[in-house]
Write an enzyme that holds these catalytic residues in place. Structure first.
Site, PDB file in Angstrom:
ATOM      1  N   TYR A 143       0.726  -1.288   0.048  1.00  0.00           N
ATOM      2  CA  TYR A 143      -0.045   0.030   0.026  1.00  0.00           C
ATOM      3  C   TYR A 143       0.990   1.101  -0.133  1.00  0.00           C
ATOM      4  O   TYR A 143       1.993   1.374   0.437  1.00  0.00           O
ATOM      5  CB  TYR A 143      -0.825  -0.128   1.237  1.00  0.00           C
ATOM      6  CG  TYR A 143      -2.311  -0.142   0.835  1.00  0.00           C
ATOM      7  CD1 TYR A 143      -3.035   0.653  -0.017  1.00  0.00           C
ATOM      8  CD2 TYR A 143      -3.103  -1.347   1.556  1.00  0.00           C
ATOM      9  CE1 TYR A 143      -4.278   0.295  -0.490  1.00  0.00           C
ATOM     10  CE2 TYR A 143      -4.470  -1.444   0.960  1.00  0.00           C
ATOM     11  CZ  TYR A 143      -4.964  -0.619   0.202  1.00  0.00           C
ATOM     12  OH  TYR A 143      -6.321  -0.823  -0.169  1.00  0.00           O
ATOM     13  N   GLU A 194      -0.636   4.882  -0.587  1.00  0.00           N
ATOM     14  CA  GLU A 194      -1.637   5.896  -0.860  1.00  0.00           C
ATOM     15  C   GLU A 194      -0.873   7.463  -0.547  1.00  0.00           C
ATOM     16  O   GLU A 194      -0.110   7.288   0.240  1.00  0.00           O
ATOM     17  CB  GLU A 194      -2.927   6.120   0.325  1.00  0.00           C
ATOM     18  CG  GLU A 194      -3.958   5.208  -0.462  1.00  0.00           C
ATOM     19  CD  GLU A 194      -5.090   4.841   0.534  1.00  0.00           C
ATOM     20  OE1 GLU A 194      -5.306   5.824   1.432  1.00  0.00           O
ATOM     21  OE2 GLU A 194      -5.567   3.809   0.642  1.00  0.00           O
ATOM     22  N   ASP A 234      -7.726  12.855 -25.114  1.00  0.00           N
ATOM     23  CA  ASP A 234      -7.605  11.182 -24.779  1.00  0.00           C
ATOM     24  C   ASP A 234      -6.892  10.609 -25.734  1.00  0.00           C
ATOM     25  O   ASP A 234      -7.564  10.407 -26.820  1.00  0.00           O
ATOM     26  CB  ASP A 234      -8.936  10.700 -24.611  1.00  0.00           C
ATOM     27  CG  ASP A 234      -8.763   9.270 -24.148  1.00  0.00           C
ATOM     28  OD1 ASP A 234      -7.736   8.572 -24.451  1.00  0.00           O
ATOM     29  OD2 ASP A 234     -10.226   8.622 -23.693  1.00  0.00           O
ATOM     30  N   THR A 280      -4.244   5.672 -21.990  1.00  0.00           N
ATOM     31  CA  THR A 280      -4.040   4.290 -20.887  1.00  0.00           C
ATOM     32  C   THR A 280      -2.542   3.778 -21.548  1.00  0.00           C
ATOM     33  O   THR A 280      -2.059   4.414 -22.699  1.00  0.00           O
ATOM     34  CB  THR A 280      -5.117   3.360 -21.666  1.00  0.00           C
ATOM     35  OG1 THR A 280      -5.368   3.307 -23.092  1.00  0.00           O
ATOM     36  CG2 THR A 280      -6.367   3.515 -20.884  1.00  0.00           C
ATOM     37  N   LYS A 314      -2.412  -0.038 -24.789  1.00  0.00           N
ATOM     38  CA  LYS A 314      -2.837  -0.035 -26.203  1.00  0.00           C
ATOM     39  C   LYS A 314      -1.464   0.082 -27.158  1.00  0.00           C
ATOM     40  O   LYS A 314      -0.756  -0.741 -27.044  1.00  0.00           O
ATOM     41  CB  LYS A 314      -3.874   1.067 -26.668  1.00  0.00           C
ATOM     42  CG  LYS A 314      -5.176   0.797 -25.757  1.00  0.00           C
ATOM     43  CD  LYS A 314      -6.194   1.835 -26.102  1.00  0.00           C
ATOM     44  CE  LYS A 314      -7.531   1.440 -25.517  1.00  0.00           C
ATOM     45  NZ  LYS A 314      -7.566   2.211 -24.358  1.00  0.00           N
ATOM     46  N   ARG A 363      -2.170  -2.912 -18.516  1.00  0.00           N
ATOM     47  CA  ARG A 363      -3.143  -2.191 -18.159  1.00  0.00           C
ATOM     48  C   ARG A 363      -3.074  -1.040 -17.067  1.00  0.00           C
ATOM     49  O   ARG A 363      -2.286  -1.272 -16.100  1.00  0.00           O
ATOM     50  CB  ARG A 363      -4.228  -3.134 -17.478  1.00  0.00           C
ATOM     51  CG  ARG A 363      -4.777  -4.457 -18.306  1.00  0.00           C
ATOM     52  CD  ARG A 363      -6.053  -3.798 -18.941  1.00  0.00           C
ATOM     53  NE  ARG A 363      -6.088  -4.621 -20.131  1.00  0.00           N
ATOM     54  CZ  ARG A 363      -6.969  -4.584 -20.920  1.00  0.00           C
ATOM     55  NH1 ARG A 363      -8.034  -3.879 -20.824  1.00  0.00           N
ATOM     56  NH2 ARG A 363      -7.012  -5.180 -21.975  1.00  0.00           N
TER      57      ARG A 363
HETATM   58  N1  DSN Z   1     -12.210  -0.371 -24.585  1.00  0.00           N
HETATM   59  C1  DSN Z   1     -11.321   0.322 -25.297  1.00  0.00           C
HETATM   60  C2  DSN Z   1     -11.289   0.051 -26.953  1.00  0.00           C
HETATM   61  O1  DSN Z   1     -11.503  -0.925 -27.202  1.00  0.00           O
HETATM   62  O2  DSN Z   1     -11.004   1.042 -27.592  1.00  0.00           O
HETATM   63  C3  DSN Z   1     -11.455   1.961 -25.196  1.00  0.00           C
HETATM   64  O3  DSN Z   1     -11.329   2.068 -23.883  1.00  0.00           O
END
Ligand code: DSN
Length: 420
Positions: free
Chosen positions: A47, A49, A192, A218, A221, A227
Site C-alpha cells: 500500500y 496512498e 484522450d 491508457t 494499447k 493495463r
Molecule cells: N475499450 C477500449 C477500446 O477497445 O477501444 C477503449 O477504452
C-alpha cells in the site's frame, strides 16, 4: 495446499488462443516478458496512498523510486513537465480530469461513442453523461471529424471542457483546430490519446503536447504496456478564463488531487512498475520503428480490403485501425465477428457513423494492427491476412471451412511467437 489448476488451465488456454490466432482488436497488444514479469511481483502487496515522498504508509522507499522512474520516463516520452501514473485505467483517469476541472452540472463536450468516441467522453448512461451536462459531436456523412460543426456546437453550448479523442476513428486528429475551438469559448481542452499514444511516441501521429491542457493515455494499447493510464500536463495555461476561479492551485496539483484523494486509494505498485518498464521500452529507437510499422501495416491492410470490395469508414486509415462497414456486403457486425473468431481472427463488432443497426449487432467491425506488428508481421503478411478475412466472411456459414482456415492461420501464427 490449494493449487488452482482451474485458473492455471484457463490462463494457459488464453495464451494458446492468443498464440494460435491473430489479435486484431486495435486496443489490444502483447506486452514484453519484462513488462509481464514486473506485473507479477510482490509490489502488488504494497500500500502506498499518496505520492512519492508524501505517503500515508511506511515502507515506501522502493515503490517511491519506481513511481518516480515511471513519472520521469512519461515526462520525457511525451514532452511534458508533469505526469501522474496512478490512474487504474482510462475511465478513472478521464473521471479525474472532469473532477479536477469542472463541476457537476457543467457542460462538457466530447465525441459520441457511436461515431468513434468513448463512453467516458459524455455518453448519457456513463458517469460523464450523468453528472455533467454532456453535449456530443458526431462526424460528417463520410465519417470524418467535422471541425466546423464542432465549432458551431461549441459556440451554441459553451462547454467548460472539451474532451477530444477517439477509440474508433481512423484518421489524424487536428489538435490545433480543437485548441482554437476550445479557446473561442474559454474551455479546457483534454486529449484522450489512449489509442494513438504509441503512434505519437513514434512520430506517426501529431502530439497534442503543449496544445491540450491535459492529456490522458491508457498504457496498454499502442503504447504496449500493462493495463493502466497516465495523466500528462504542463503548468497552468496562459488563458486565465480556463482556470476555475474557486481554485488557486496549479494544474498539476489539481490533477494529482483529483486522482487521490479525489477518486482512488492506493496506487497499484506492480502496475506502476510495469508501466515504468514499458515506458523504458518506448524510449528506445526500436519502439519508434515499431510504431511506424503499425501505421504502415494498417495502410496496406486497408488498401487490400478495399481491393477485395470492402467499404471502409472514411475510405481508409492514417493510424492503427480501420472500421469496415460489412453491412455493405449484407453481413452484420456480429456475424462477421463470430465468423472471423472461428477462423482465429479476433476483431470486435463496431457501429459505423449514422448506423441504422443496434450497437449489439451493428453494421461494422473494427480492425487494428498493433498486436500483429508486435509479433513481427509486415506489409506482405497484411496482404495475406486481408485475403483470409475475405475468405472467412464469404464462408461465414460453413463451420468446417472456418475450422480449416483456423488451422492454416495457426500454422502461420507459429512463425510469429508472442514476445518473450
Ligand atoms: N475499450 C477500449 C477500446 O477497445 O477501444 C477503449 O477504452
Amino acid at each position: 495446499m490449494f493449487i488452482d489448476k482451474e485458473i492455471q488451465g484457463l490462463i494457459k488456454a488464453e495464451v494458446r488462443r492468443q498464440s494460435e490466432g491473430l489479435e486484431m482488436i486495435p486496443s489490444e497488444n502483447h506486452t514484453s516478458g519484462q513488462v509481464l514479469a514486473a506485473m507479477g511481483t510482490r509490489l502488488s502487496d504494497k500500500y502506498s496512498e499518496g505520492y512519492p515522498g508524501m505517503r500515508y504508509y511506511g515502507g515506501c522507499e522502493y515503490v517511491d523510486q519506481v513511481e518516480n522512474i515511471a513519472r520521469d520516463r512519461a515526462k520525457k516520452l511525451f514532452g511534458v513537465t508533469h505526469a501522474n501514473v496512478q490512474p487504474h485505467s482510462g475511465s478513472p483517469a478521464n473521471q479525474a480530469i472532469y473532477f479536477a476541472l469542472v463541476d457537476p452540472g457543467d457542460t462538457i463536450m466530447g465525441m459520441s461513442l457511436f461515431f468513434g468516441g468513448h463512453m467516458s467522453h459524455g455518453l448519457k448512461v456513463n458517469f460523464s453523461g450523468t453528472y455533467y451536462n454532456s453535449v456530443q459531436y458526431t462526424t460528417d456523412q463520410d465519417g470524418f471529424m467535422d471541425y466546423n460543426a464542432i465549432a458551431d456546437l461549441a459556440h451554441t453550448e459553451k462547454p467548460k471542457l472539451i474532451m477530444a479523442g477517439t477509440t474508433a476513428y481512423p484518421r489524424i486528429i487536428d489538435w490545433e483546430k480543437l485548441r482554437e475551438i476550445a479557446d473561442s469559448v474559454g474551455a479546457w481542452l483534454a486529449a484522450d490519446i489512449s489509442h494513438i499514444s504509441g503512434l505519437i511516441v513514434a512520430g506517426a501521429h501529431p502530439s497534442p503536447a503543449g496544445i491540450a491542457d491535459v492529456m490522458m493515455t491508457t498504457t496498454h494499447k499502442t503504447l504496449r504496456g500493462p493495463r493502466g493510464a497516465m495523466l500528462l500536463c504542463n503548468g497552468n495555461p496562459s488563458n486565465p478564463l480556463k482556470r476555475p476561479a474557486r481554485v488557486k492551485e496549479e494544474l498539476p496539483s489539481l490533477i494529482d488531487r483529483a486522482v487521490i484523494p479525489g477518486l482512488q486509494g492506493g496506487p497499484h505498485n506492480h502496475q506502476t512498475a510495469a508501466i515504468a518498464v514499458a515506458l523504458g521500452e518506448a524510449l528506445t529507437p526500436e519502439f519508434k520503428v515499431y510504431g511506424r510499422q503499425i501505421a504502415k501495416n494498417a495502410k496496406v491492410l486497408s488498401k487490400e480490403l478495399i481491393k477485395l470490395g470492402f467499404s471502409l469508414v472514411t475510405g481508409g486509415t492514417d493510424n492503427h485501425l480501420m472500421v469496415v462497414d460489412v453491412s455493405k456486403k449484407d453481413i452484420s457486425g456480429k456475424e462477421a465477428e463470430t465468423a472471423l473468431g472461428l477462423a482465429g481472427i479476433t476483431v470486435n463488432k463496431n457501429t459505423v457513423p449514422f448506423d441504422k443497426r443496434s450497437p449489439y449487432d451493428p453494421s461494422g467491425i473494427r480492425l487494428g494492427t498493433p498486436a500483429l506488428t508486435t509479433r513481427g508481421m509486415d506489409e506482405q503478411d497484411m496482404k495475406q491476412i486481408a485475403v483470409w478475412i475475405d475468405e472467412a466472411l464469404k464462408n461465414r456459414k460453413n463451420p468446417q471451412y472456418l475450422k480449416d482456415l483456423h488451422s492454416v492461420i495457426t500454422k502461420f501464427a507459429k512463425d510469429f511467437p508472442l514476445p518473450k
